[in-house]
Scaffold this motif. Structure first.
Motif, PDB file in Angstrom:
ATOM      1  N   UNK A 106      66.510  21.295   5.659  1.00 34.12           N
ATOM      2  CA  UNK A 106      65.752  22.024   6.909  1.00 34.12           C
ATOM      3  C   UNK A 106      65.090  23.248   6.177  1.00 34.12           C
ATOM      4  N   UNK A 107      65.658  23.890   5.476  1.00 37.71           N
ATOM      5  CA  UNK A 107      64.790  25.366   5.067  1.00 37.71           C
ATOM      6  C   UNK A 107      63.967  25.046   3.877  1.00 37.71           C
ATOM      7  N   UNK A 108      64.155  23.925   3.308  1.00 34.29           N
ATOM      8  CA  UNK A 108      63.149  23.633   2.383  1.00 34.29           C
ATOM      9  C   UNK A 108      62.085  22.913   2.961  1.00 34.29           C
ATOM     10  N   UNK A 109      61.972  22.274   3.982  1.00 33.79           N
ATOM     11  CA  UNK A 109      60.785  21.715   5.007  1.00 33.79           C
ATOM     12  C   UNK A 109      60.159  22.790   5.094  1.00 33.79           C
ATOM     13  N   UNK A 110      60.794  23.850   5.892  1.00 35.44           N
ATOM     14  CA  UNK A 110      60.230  25.329   6.391  1.00 35.44           C
ATOM     15  C   UNK A 110      59.502  25.819   5.517  1.00 35.44           C
ATOM     16  N   UNK A 111      59.929  26.013   4.182  1.00 38.83           N
ATOM     17  CA  UNK A 111      59.529  26.564   3.027  1.00 38.83           C
ATOM     18  C   UNK A 111      57.973  25.703   2.856  1.00 38.83           C
ATOM     19  N   UNK A 112      57.963  24.480   2.856  1.00 37.01           N
ATOM     20  CA  UNK A 112      56.838  23.612   2.370  1.00 37.01           C
ATOM     21  C   UNK A 112      55.851  24.042   3.477  1.00 37.01           C
ATOM     22  N   UNK A 113      56.274  23.925   4.785  1.00 38.87           N
ATOM     23  CA  UNK A 113      55.185  24.064   5.711  1.00 38.87           C
ATOM     24  C   UNK A 113      54.443  25.415   5.678  1.00 38.87           C
ATOM     25  N   UNK A 114      55.324  26.324   5.427  1.00 41.33           N
ATOM     26  CA  UNK A 114      54.714  27.634   5.290  1.00 41.33           C
ATOM     27  C   UNK A 114      53.948  27.836   4.181  1.00 41.33           C
ATOM     28  N   UNK A 115      54.198  27.183   3.082  1.00 39.99           N
ATOM     29  CA  UNK A 115      53.335  27.517   1.902  1.00 39.99           C
ATOM     30  C   UNK A 115      52.107  26.559   1.958  1.00 39.99           C
ATOM     31  N   UNK A 116      52.355  25.548   2.620  1.00 44.55           N
ATOM     32  CA  UNK A 116      50.972  24.538   3.025  1.00 44.55           C
ATOM     33  C   UNK A 116      50.058  25.287   3.738  1.00 44.55           C
ATOM     34  N   UNK A 117      50.396  26.342   4.471  1.00 48.92           N
ATOM     35  CA  UNK A 117      49.411  26.972   5.294  1.00 48.92           C
ATOM     36  C   UNK A 117      49.129  28.485   4.794  1.00 48.92           C
ATOM     37  N   UNK A 118      49.610  28.579   3.582  1.00 52.75           N
ATOM     38  CA  UNK A 118      49.191  29.776   2.784  1.00 52.75           C
ATOM     39  C   UNK A 118      50.277  30.800   3.167  1.00 52.75           C
ATOM     40  N   UNK A 119      51.349  30.446   3.717  1.00 53.15           N
ATOM     41  CA  UNK A 119      52.404  31.469   4.135  1.00 53.15           C
ATOM     42  C   UNK A 119      53.536  31.768   3.339  1.00 53.15           C
ATOM     43  N   UNK A 120      54.560  32.230   3.888  1.00 53.28           N
ATOM     44  CA  UNK A 120      55.776  32.300   2.941  1.00 53.28           C
ATOM     45  C   UNK A 120      56.833  32.423   4.070  1.00 53.28           C
ATOM     46  N   UNK A 121      58.344  32.149   3.437  1.00 51.27           N
ATOM     47  CA  UNK A 121      59.461  32.448   4.400  1.00 51.27           C
ATOM     48  C   UNK A 121      60.369  33.235   3.555  1.00 51.27           C
ATOM     49  N   UNK A 141      52.393  33.951   8.021  1.00 50.92           N
ATOM     50  CA  UNK A 141      51.088  33.006   7.867  1.00 50.92           C
ATOM     51  C   UNK A 141      49.916  34.117   7.817  1.00 50.92           C
ATOM     52  N   UNK A 142      48.931  33.906   6.868  1.00 55.13           N
ATOM     53  CA  UNK A 142      47.916  34.750   6.843  1.00 55.13           C
ATOM     54  C   UNK A 142      47.216  34.742   7.987  1.00 55.13           C
ATOM     55  N   UNK A 143      46.389  35.828   8.302  1.00 54.87           N
ATOM     56  CA  UNK A 143      45.596  35.820   9.543  1.00 54.87           C
ATOM     57  C   UNK A 143      44.495  34.698   9.587  1.00 54.87           C
ATOM     58  N   UNK A 144      44.182  34.548   8.424  1.00 54.03           N
ATOM     59  CA  UNK A 144      42.846  33.604   8.363  1.00 54.03           C
ATOM     60  C   UNK A 144      43.539  32.702   7.058  1.00 54.03           C
TER      61      UNK A 144
END
Length: 71
Positions: free
Chosen positions: A31-46, A62-65
């Motif tokens: 679960x948390x690895x999926x959350x990390x991949x989603x965040x990183x795919x959108x330029x973010x972090x967890x 997540x970045x503003x833009x």
């Protein structure tokens, strides 16, 4: 969350990594690895902060833009 020792903070975001036995808590550790991949795919972090027996806090940034490949 149930809380964990923060020395395992990086480990909890790896696929199939569990800090407890299968019989103690449900889940397979993805679960948390999926959350990390989603965040990183959108330029973010967890990130996480935690205290055993007290609980955990997870922060997703997540970045503003979102940057494009051309940037």
């Amino acid at each position: 969350g149930i809380g964990f020792d923060e020395k395992y903070k990086d480990r909890i975001f790896e696929p199939f990594q569990r800090l407890h036995s299968m019989g103690r808590y449900e889940g397979v550790g993805i679960g948390l690895s999926i959350c990390r991949r989603i965040a990183e795919a959108h330029g973010g972090d967890i990130t996480a902060s935690s205290k055993p027996g007290v609980g955990s806090t997870f922060v997703v940034d997540f970045p503003e833009e979102r940057l494009t490949k051309d940037d």
